[in-house]
Design an enzyme around this catalytic site. Structure first.
Site, PDB file in Angstrom:
ATOM      1  N   ARG A   1     -11.132   2.488  -8.844  1.00  0.00           N
ATOM      2  CA  ARG A   1     -12.697   1.980  -8.917  1.00  0.00           C
ATOM      3  C   ARG A   1     -13.239   2.467 -10.101  1.00  0.00           C
ATOM      4  O   ARG A   1     -14.481   1.776 -10.431  1.00  0.00           O
ATOM      5  CB  ARG A   1     -13.374   2.728  -7.865  1.00  0.00           C
ATOM      6  CG  ARG A   1     -12.972   2.130  -6.457  1.00  0.00           C
ATOM      7  CD  ARG A   1     -13.558   3.101  -5.282  1.00  0.00           C
ATOM      8  NE  ARG A   1     -12.916   4.382  -5.132  1.00  0.00           N
ATOM      9  CZ  ARG A   1     -13.441   5.215  -4.286  1.00  0.00           C
ATOM     10  NH1 ARG A   1     -14.505   4.963  -3.639  1.00  0.00           N
ATOM     11  NH2 ARG A   1     -12.950   6.537  -4.259  1.00  0.00           N
TER      12      ARG A   1
ATOM     13  N   LYS B   1     -23.454   7.383  -0.699  1.00  0.00           N
ATOM     14  CA  LYS B   1     -22.850   8.651  -1.396  1.00  0.00           C
ATOM     15  C   LYS B   1     -22.733   8.596  -2.987  1.00  0.00           C
ATOM     16  O   LYS B   1     -22.453   9.573  -3.588  1.00  0.00           O
ATOM     17  CB  LYS B   1     -21.770   8.994  -0.618  1.00  0.00           C
ATOM     18  CG  LYS B   1     -21.907   9.073   0.926  1.00  0.00           C
ATOM     19  CD  LYS B   1     -20.673   9.067   1.628  1.00  0.00           C
ATOM     20  CE  LYS B   1     -20.963   9.300   2.965  1.00  0.00           C
ATOM     21  NZ  LYS B   1     -19.692   9.451   3.830  1.00  0.00           N
TER      22      LYS B   1
ATOM     23  N   GLY C   1     -11.875   1.392   5.750  1.00  0.00           N
ATOM     24  CA  GLY C   1     -10.885   2.347   5.409  1.00  0.00           C
ATOM     25  C   GLY C   1     -11.485   3.608   5.798  1.00  0.00           C
ATOM     26  O   GLY C   1     -12.771   3.856   5.751  1.00  0.00           O
TER      27      GLY C   1
ATOM     28  N   GLN D   1     -15.233  10.278   8.242  1.00  0.00           N
ATOM     29  CA  GLN D   1     -15.378   8.777   8.089  1.00  0.00           C
ATOM     30  C   GLN D   1     -14.664   7.985   9.124  1.00  0.00           C
ATOM     31  O   GLN D   1     -15.456   6.941   9.372  1.00  0.00           O
ATOM     32  CB  GLN D   1     -14.543   8.694   6.616  1.00  0.00           C
ATOM     33  CG  GLN D   1     -15.260   9.452   5.396  1.00  0.00           C
ATOM     34  CD  GLN D   1     -14.255   8.991   4.228  1.00  0.00           C
ATOM     35  OE1 GLN D   1     -13.319   8.201   4.321  1.00  0.00           O
ATOM     36  NE2 GLN D   1     -14.658   9.572   3.160  1.00  0.00           N
TER      37      GLN D   1
ATOM     38  N   TYR E   1       0.649  -1.319   0.111  1.00  0.00           N
ATOM     39  CA  TYR E   1       0.258  -0.024  -0.261  1.00  0.00           C
ATOM     40  C   TYR E   1       0.758   1.143   0.036  1.00  0.00           C
ATOM     41  O   TYR E   1       1.442   1.841   1.130  1.00  0.00           O
ATOM     42  CB  TYR E   1      -0.885  -0.027   1.065  1.00  0.00           C
ATOM     43  CG  TYR E   1      -1.856  -1.153   1.361  1.00  0.00           C
ATOM     44  CD1 TYR E   1      -2.356  -1.851   0.361  1.00  0.00           C
ATOM     45  CD2 TYR E   1      -2.288  -1.282   2.845  1.00  0.00           C
ATOM     46  CE1 TYR E   1      -3.021  -2.959   0.395  1.00  0.00           C
ATOM     47  CE2 TYR E   1      -3.387  -2.552   2.813  1.00  0.00           C
ATOM     48  CZ  TYR E   1      -3.571  -3.159   1.647  1.00  0.00           C
ATOM     49  OH  TYR E   1      -4.350  -4.353   1.762  1.00  0.00           O
TER      50      TYR E   1
END
Length: 333
Positions: A242, A229, A294, A300, A57
Site C-alpha cells: 500500500r 484509521k 480481510g 477486526q 496469497y
C-alpha cells in the site's frame, strides 16, 4: 448475518465474506499465522460462513491457514472460495509482475490458466485446504495466452468430477464474461469495488444484473483507506504494497478523512464504526452481492462481521452517496 444466493445456483454466501489475502502475509508486510486463524474462527462465530483465498496469497500459506482454521467445522456449514491462474513456480503464460515471497526471495508471477495447470492447481488447493471440493473456483486474472474456451472447459470437467461446485471469474470485463458463459454456467465475477473505485458501475454491474451473475466486491474498504484509521503521515510496515499506491499519499489521506468525517455522524447514531458504515453502504449498492473483507486479528474480524447488524435507510444511502460524489482523489498525489 445475511446469506445471499449466488446467481441461479444453490450456493449461498454470507454477505460479508472473509477475504484471506492478508492472512497469507504476502504483500502486507507479513502476518501472524495464529492471529489469522483466530480471525477466521472469530468471523465464523459471528456468522461469516464464506472464506475467499487463493494459492498466490503467500504462495500457498493463505490456503493452508484457511484449511487449519476450518478444521472441526462441518464442511456443509462453510463455503470455500479459491482461485487458479496465478503461478509463481513456473515461467509460463502471461508475465504479470516481479515480487518477493514471505522469505524475501525474488519471484516472478505469471497469469496462466492452461488445462494442465488448472488441474494441478486444483489438486494442490484441495490438499492445502484439507477438503475434497471447492464451492466456488475462480480464475484469478485473465490469461491472454490461453483461450477462455480451454480454461472454462477444464473447470467444467472439475465440476463433473465433483471437485468444484460452481465456476466464477475475477477481474473480467464484459467482453470476457460474454465469452466465458458460452462454455460454462458462470456464477460470479469478483472485481474491485469501493467508494473510491466505482468504475464497474458503468458496464460490469449492469451486465451482471441483466444476466443474473453475482458481483463479489473485493477491497471494499480500499485496503484500509476507508476505515477512518489512516491519517496523513501514516507509516506502513516494510513490504506493505500500500505504501506505493496513490490512494495512500498524504493528500488523498487528508481528502478521504475529510469525507469520512462528514458521514461519521451517521455511524455514531447507529453505534457503528466508519468501516461498518462504509461496508453497509457498499452491500446496498445495486448488483453488489457480497463484500469480501480481510481481517488481521479477531477484533477486526468481529467488527467486519457485525456490519450486517446495522441498517441504512434510502435517505441515508443517498446522503452518503451525495457526499461521496464530491470526493476527488488525486492520482498523481
Amino acid at each position: 448475518m445475511q446469506y445471499r444466493q449466488i446467481a441461479t445456483t444453490d450456493l449461498k454466501l454470507s454477505a460479508i465474506t472473509f477475504g484471506a489475502w492478508a492472512a497469507g502475509g504476502w504483500m502486507w508486510g507479513g502476518n501472524e499465522r495464529k492471529e489469522s486463524i483466530a480471525a477466521i474462527r472469530a468471523s465464523y462465530d459471528e456468522g461469516v460462513t464464506s472464506i475467499d483465498t487463493a494459492p498466490i496469497y503467500g504462495q500457498g500459506e493463505s490456503e493452508e491457514i484457511v484449511g487449519e482454521a476450518i478444521k472441526g467445522i462441518p464442511r456443509d456449514e462453510i463455503q470455500i472460495l479459491t482461485k487458479y491462474g496465478m503461478r509463481w513456480d513456473v515461467a509460463k503464460g502471461d508475465f504479470a509482475f516481479k515480487s518477493k515471497n514471505n522469505q524475501g526471495q525474488d519471484i516472478d508471477i505469471y497469469k496462466y490458466a492452461g488445462r494442465e495447470s488448472i488441474i494441478k492447481e486444483c489438486e494442490d488447493s484441495l490438499r492445502r485446504l484439507g477438503t475434497d471440493y471447492i464451492d466456488l473456483y475462480q480464475i484469478h486474472w485473465p490469461d491472454k495466452t490461453t483461450s477462455i474456451e480451454e480454461t472454462m472447459e477444464t473447470v467444467a470437467e472439475l465440476i463433473k468430477q465433483g471437485k468444484v461446485r460452481e465456476a466464477g471469474v475475477c477481474n473480467y470485463n464484459v467482453e470476457q464474461l460474454m465469452e466465458a458463459r458460452k462454455y460454462i454456467r458462470l456464477a460470479s465475477n469478483q472485481v474491485p469495488y469501493s467508494m473510491v473505485k466505482r468504475d464497474i458501475e458503468k458496464d460490469v454491474v449492469p451486465y451482471c444484473i441483466e444476466h443474473n451473475k453475482s458481483v463479489l466486491a473485493y477491497s471494499p474498504l480500499e485496503r484500509g483507506l476507508l476505515t477512518g484509521k489512516m491519517k496523513p503521515g501514516y507509516q506502513f510496515a516494510e513490504g506493505d504494497h500500500r505504501a506505493n499506491l496513490y490512494f495512500f499519499k498524504d493528500e488523498n489521506l487528508r481528502r478521504t478523512d475529510a469525507f469520512l468525517q462528514k458521514i461519521k455522524p451517521i455511524a455514531d447514531a447507529k453505534g457503528a464504526t466508519l468501516g461498518q458504515l462504509v461496508l453497509r453502504w457498499t452491500i446496498t449498492q445495486p448488483g453488489i452481492t457480497i463484500a469480501l473483507v480481510g481481517a488481521r486479528n479477531t477484533k477486526q474480524a468481529k467488527e467486519n462481521a457485525r456490519t450486517m447488524r446495522i441498517s441504512l435507510g434510502q435517505d441515508e444511502v443517498d446522503l452518503i452517496t451525495n457526499e461521496l460524489d464530491q470526493l476527488q482523489l488525486m492520482k498523481d498525489a
